[in-house]
Design a protein around this motif. Structure first.
Motif, short mmCIF file in Angstrom:
data_model
loop_
_atom_site.label_atom_id
_atom_site.label_comp_id
_atom_site.label_asym_id
_atom_site.label_seq_id
_atom_site.Cartn_x
_atom_site.Cartn_y
_atom_site.Cartn_z
N VAL A 1 55.33 25.23 78.58
CA VAL A 1 56.08 25.60 79.79
C VAL A 1 55.27 26.61 80.60
O VAL A 1 55.35 27.82 80.36
CB VAL A 1 57.46 26.20 79.42
N PRO A 2 54.47 26.14 81.56
CA PRO A 2 53.73 27.09 82.41
C PRO A 2 54.65 27.65 83.50
O PRO A 2 55.27 26.89 84.24
CB PRO A 2 52.62 26.22 83.00
N LEU A 3 54.73 28.95 83.58
CA LEU A 3 55.61 29.60 84.55
C LEU A 3 54.79 30.32 85.62
O LEU A 3 53.65 30.74 85.37
CB LEU A 3 56.53 30.61 83.86
N ASN A 4 55.38 30.47 86.77
CA ASN A 4 54.73 31.17 87.88
C ASN A 4 54.71 32.67 87.58
O ASN A 4 55.70 33.37 87.77
CB ASN A 4 55.47 30.88 89.18
N TYR A 5 53.56 33.14 87.15
CA TYR A 5 53.42 34.54 86.75
C TYR A 5 53.54 35.49 87.94
O TYR A 5 53.68 36.71 87.76
CB TYR A 5 52.08 34.77 86.04
N ARG A 6 53.51 34.96 89.16
CA ARG A 6 53.62 35.80 90.35
C ARG A 6 55.07 36.12 90.72
O ARG A 6 55.32 36.90 91.63
CB ARG A 6 52.94 35.12 91.53
#
Length: 479
Positions: A73-78
């Motif tokens: 699950v890649p999440l928007n780290y921004r």
């Protein structure tokens, strides 16, 4: 079927370079060792959340998750702390990989010592491979479910294993939480092309990296392409190794594309259309189509620069009316797609119809030769005085004006007409003259009622216009 088969096939090449960031490169064998070591850690968790930038740890985490049989699950780290907290809460017990954790995941010592017992990945293609949250430009982000069979169908139907030369390199600038970041990794590994990651996009750094790493393939979102051609000005790119430049993710203004075709005269351009829910591209406008259209004096042929090409192998596309009936070639309607790679699933809810068709919620048309033209989101349609108006048509005319570099056309509530047409522009010019420019090329009912100038338009990190943000601001101003 499991994504780890791509890792196994890549690992068979041994010491062939597969991924580069800065001065460090991973070989196929090295990545395999790191991913298997990571999988031993991952298998005790229900999911792996990746909250970092482009990094050598990205392929390690993706393939480690596949080997462990848990969703990646890649999440928007921004995102802000509150937004990220809400997303993390949807995955209790998940292993969270923050930016500071990534170096440890690719530390050489991490893959040394006694080997872990071999892992047997789950070969059920219906197992969830990845969960990617949609960008949420018109609504809240939704968790798009991508199973192993969806992603493998895209790769196996469109790529040839080991087809790349050992010197081929692909520059990846899109963020890791974007579907293109994930599928670029898979397709490049499958074809044997080395992936060069750019942790943060800068047009000058991008050009320098293309030259230094002798990049042969690259993928950009339109905002990135616009920044590159702006940085080049009237100069050509001086990128002799760049054979292919793909762009997609949102609409590309025609002036930007034509500038890019002049700046990269020896590069083949590829326009890719797809969605998170379709496991990447479903239609492509290839290099020959680009150059034929660009060089043509026939308006109908040149207009193909505004198309997204034809369906990829294994994909069917149908245009339907609001009543759900197929429409003839040339007529605008809702774009539906069907194929093995199409997920159309959010959480535990499938939105495919009984025959497996997925509504993209995009408006578009197919010409008689099967070229697809995307005319914007159905949610964006402006209804003015009972007439349906596509913002994209007006935006294209505005972008042809010499003083305008960006344009967004929005429908704002109006008691008399239902909606007023407001054009929000980046650039300069006289509003009355701009309105006349549109009126001469379209008609009065499609001429903006109001012109608003701004220094910039609100966008996501991948360059998609945040229409709901702009609409909220305009509604407040109009009220």
């Amino acid at each position: 079927m499991n994504l780890s088969m791509i890792l196994e096939m890549a690992a068979s090449t041994g010491e062939r370079a597969v991924a580069t960031v800065g001065n460090r490169t991973l070989t196929a064998a090295g990545l395999d060792a790191l991913a298997r070591r990571a999988a031993a850690q991952f298998r005790n968790h229900p999911a792996v959340l990746y909250l970092g930038s482009n990094h050598l740890a990205y392929p390690v985490a993706l393939f480690g998750s596949a080997l462990a049989g848990v969703p990646f699950v890649p999440l928007n780290y921004r995102l802000g702390e509150q937004q990220l907290g809400a997303l993390k809460a949807k995955h209790p017990g998940a292993l969270v990989l923050e930016q500071e954790d990534l170096d440890a995941l690719v530390d050489d010592s991490y893959a040394t010592g006694d080997p872990e017992p071999p892992l047997e990945p789950q070969w059920d293609g219906d197992t969830v491979a990845a969960i990617i949250y949609t960008s949420g430009t018109t609504s809240d982000p939704k968790p798009a479910i991508l199973r192993h069979r969806h992603l493998l169908a895209y790769v196996l139907n469109t790529m040839e294993f080991g087809s790349a030369a050992e010197t081929d390199a692909s520059l990846v600038s899109v963020p890791p939480y974007h579907i293109a970041g994930l599928t670029n990794l898979l397709s490049n590994f499958y074809t044997g092309r080395r992936v060069v990651y750019l942790p943060a996009f800068d047009p000058q750094v991008w050009l320098e990296t293309v030259r230094r790493e002798r990049v042969t393939h690259a993928m950009l979102v339109p905002t990135m392409l616009a920044r590159i051609v702006t940085a080049l000005g009237d100069d050509t790119a001086d990128a002799p190794t760049l054979a292919s430049l793909a762009y997609g993710g949102s609409r590309t203004p025609r002036p930007v594309l034509e500038h890019a075709l002049r700046a990269f005269p020896d590069t083949g351009f590829v326009n890719a259309y797809g969605l998170t829910e379709t496991a990447s591209s479903v239609a492509v406008l290839g290099p020959d189509d680009h150059r034929t259209a660009f060089d043509s004096t026939d308006p109908a042929v040149r207009d193909r620069l505004g198309s997204v090409g034809r369906p990829l192998p294994g994909i069917e596309i149908e245009i339907r009316s609001e009543e759900g009936e197929p429409v003839p070639a040339g007529e605008t309607g809702l774009i539906f797609v069907r194929g093995e790679q199409i997920s159309g699933e959010y959480g535990n809810r499938s939105v495919l119809d009984a025959e497996g068709w997925f509504s993209t919620r995009d408006l578009g048309r197919l010409d008689t030769d099967g070229y697809l033209y995307v005319e914007g989101r159905s949610d964006d349609t402006i209804i003015r005085g009972g007439e349906n108006i596509a913002p994209a048509e007006i935006e294209d005319v505005l972008l042809a004006h010499p003083g305008i570099t960006e344009a967004a056309v929005i429908g704002v509530s109006d008691t008399e007409w239902g909606q007023r047409i407001v054009a929000v522009l980046v650039g300069d010019g006289d509003p009355d003259e701009i309105r006349q420019w549109v009126k001469e090329r379209l008609r009065s009912s499609k001429t903006p009622d109001n012109i608003v100038f701004r220094d910039e338009l609100p966008k996501t990190e991948t360059g998609k216009l945040l229409r709901r943000t702009l609409l909220a601001e305009l509604e407040a101003t109009h009220a």
